[in-house]
Design a protein around this motif. Structure first.
Motif, PDB file in Angstrom:
ATOM      1  N   SER A 192      -5.660   0.973   1.799  1.00  0.00           N
ATOM      2  CA  SER A 192      -5.074  -0.352   1.996  1.00  0.00           C
ATOM      3  C   SER A 192      -4.180  -0.386   3.233  1.00  0.00           C
ATOM      4  O   SER A 192      -4.235  -1.335   4.025  1.00  0.00           O
ATOM      5  CB  SER A 192      -4.289  -0.749   0.754  1.00  0.00           C
ATOM      6  N   SER A 196      -3.344  -2.376  -5.256  1.00  0.00           N
ATOM      7  CA  SER A 196      -2.083  -1.751  -4.847  1.00  0.00           C
ATOM      8  C   SER A 196      -0.994  -2.803  -4.660  1.00  0.00           C
ATOM      9  O   SER A 196       0.130  -2.644  -5.146  1.00  0.00           O
ATOM     10  CB  SER A 196      -2.265  -0.989  -3.542  1.00  0.00           C
ATOM     11  N   GLN A 197      -1.321  -3.877  -3.947  1.00  0.00           N
ATOM     12  CA  GLN A 197      -0.356  -4.932  -3.710  1.00  0.00           C
ATOM     13  C   GLN A 197      -0.040  -5.696  -4.993  1.00  0.00           C
ATOM     14  O   GLN A 197       1.099  -6.104  -5.215  1.00  0.00           O
ATOM     15  CB  GLN A 197      -0.872  -5.900  -2.638  1.00  0.00           C
ATOM     16  N   THR A 254      -6.401   4.551  -2.928  1.00  0.00           N
ATOM     17  CA  THR A 254      -6.451   3.093  -2.777  1.00  0.00           C
ATOM     18  C   THR A 254      -5.296   2.609  -1.907  1.00  0.00           C
ATOM     19  O   THR A 254      -5.478   1.746  -1.042  1.00  0.00           O
ATOM     20  CB  THR A 254      -6.392   2.407  -4.156  1.00  0.00           C
ATOM     21  N   GLY A 255      -4.120   3.142  -2.122  1.00  0.00           N
ATOM     22  CA  GLY A 255      -2.967   2.771  -1.314  1.00  0.00           C
ATOM     23  C   GLY A 255      -3.119   3.186   0.138  1.00  0.00           C
ATOM     24  O   GLY A 255      -2.792   2.424   1.051  1.00  0.00           O
ATOM     25  N   GLY A 271       0.806  -1.217   0.000  1.00  0.00           N
ATOM     26  CA  GLY A 271       0.000   0.000   0.000  1.00  0.00           C
ATOM     27  C   GLY A 271       0.832   1.256   0.000  1.00  0.00           C
ATOM     28  O   GLY A 271       0.425   2.290  -0.539  1.00  0.00           O
ATOM     29  N   ASN A 292       0.011  -4.467  -7.997  1.00  0.00           N
ATOM     30  CA  ASN A 292       0.933  -3.636  -8.774  1.00  0.00           C
ATOM     31  C   ASN A 292       2.347  -3.639  -8.168  1.00  0.00           C
ATOM     32  O   ASN A 292       3.337  -3.619  -8.891  1.00  0.00           O
ATOM     33  CB  ASN A 292       0.432  -2.197  -8.873  1.00  0.00           C
ATOM     34  N   SER A 349      -7.042  -6.566  -4.350  1.00  0.00           N
ATOM     35  CA  SER A 349      -6.096  -5.600  -3.783  1.00  0.00           C
ATOM     36  C   SER A 349      -5.143  -5.121  -4.881  1.00  0.00           C
ATOM     37  O   SER A 349      -4.040  -5.644  -5.034  1.00  0.00           O
ATOM     38  CB  SER A 349      -5.333  -6.227  -2.619  1.00  0.00           C
ATOM     39  N   GLU A 406       1.713   2.916  -3.505  1.00  0.00           N
ATOM     40  CA  GLU A 406       0.726   3.724  -4.231  1.00  0.00           C
ATOM     41  C   GLU A 406       0.551   5.072  -3.529  1.00  0.00           C
ATOM     42  O   GLU A 406       0.488   5.129  -2.307  1.00  0.00           O
ATOM     43  CB  GLU A 406      -0.620   2.999  -4.260  1.00  0.00           C
TER      44      GLU A 406
END
Length: 175
Positions: free
Chosen positions: A34, A111-112, A30-31, A23, A114, A109, A26
């Motif tokens: 998270s 963010s994770q 969203t990050g 997280g 990516n 999820s 990002e």
């Protein structure tokens, strides 16, 4: 039974830590969400495990409260933390269902996904999420046992004049 919460809690810690790390990569909302959700999950699971250990060692001592206006049987109203245990039961069951049906998807999820990459994130999920699911299920079972054992009304075995049961000696007649 509550000692078994320690091992799957390591999966909760692992999942939360890798979610926090992913997280931070990002810079969007969203990050941030998270990271906040994973940190709250860490805090909640730690506090809940401490609560389960503490509550499983306690016994509620019932104190009868007599109604001064009537000669009726005593009323028991002191049930400390019953609402807390009930709330934790419901929340754990809901989190268990969410983890079972939604968490193992890599898209849940982004963010994770990516940060780690799709294959690596799937490996992390398949290692940690089963422990998270077991933790939630086992915590629910422990909380149910605490709720059942701690708030079970135990009737006294003595007979009072207002009681409808009488000792057997009154029914035995000697000739």
């Amino acid at each position: 039974m509550s000692g078994l919460c320690i091992y799957p809690q390591m999966g909760v810690y692992g999942y939360s830590v890798v979610s926090i790390l992913g997280g931070f990569a990002e810079d969007n909302i969203t990050g941030v969400l998270s990271v906040v959700a994973a940190a709250l999950c860490l805090l909640q699971s730690t506090a809940q495990t401490v609560f389960i250990f503490d509550a499983s060692q306690r016994v509620v001592h019932w104190t009868p409260l007599k109604d001064e206006k009537s000669e009726a049987a005593p009323v028991y109203i002191d049930k400390p933390a019953r609402e807390t245990v009930t709330l934790l039961l419901i929340v754990n069951f809901a989190m268990w269902a969410t983890n079972v049906f939604c968490t193992l998807r890599a898209e849940s999820s982004p963010s994770q996904n990516n940060f780690y990459g799709m294959h690596e994130w799937m490996v992390i999920l398949h290692v940690t999420v089963p422990l998270v699911i077991f933790y939630r299920f086992h915590s629910t079972a422990c909380l149910f046992e605490i709720w059942k054992r701690a708030y079970k009304v135990k009737r006294p075995h003595n007979h009072t004049p207002t009681s409808k049961a009488y000792p057997m000696s009154e029914y035995i007649t000697t000739a």
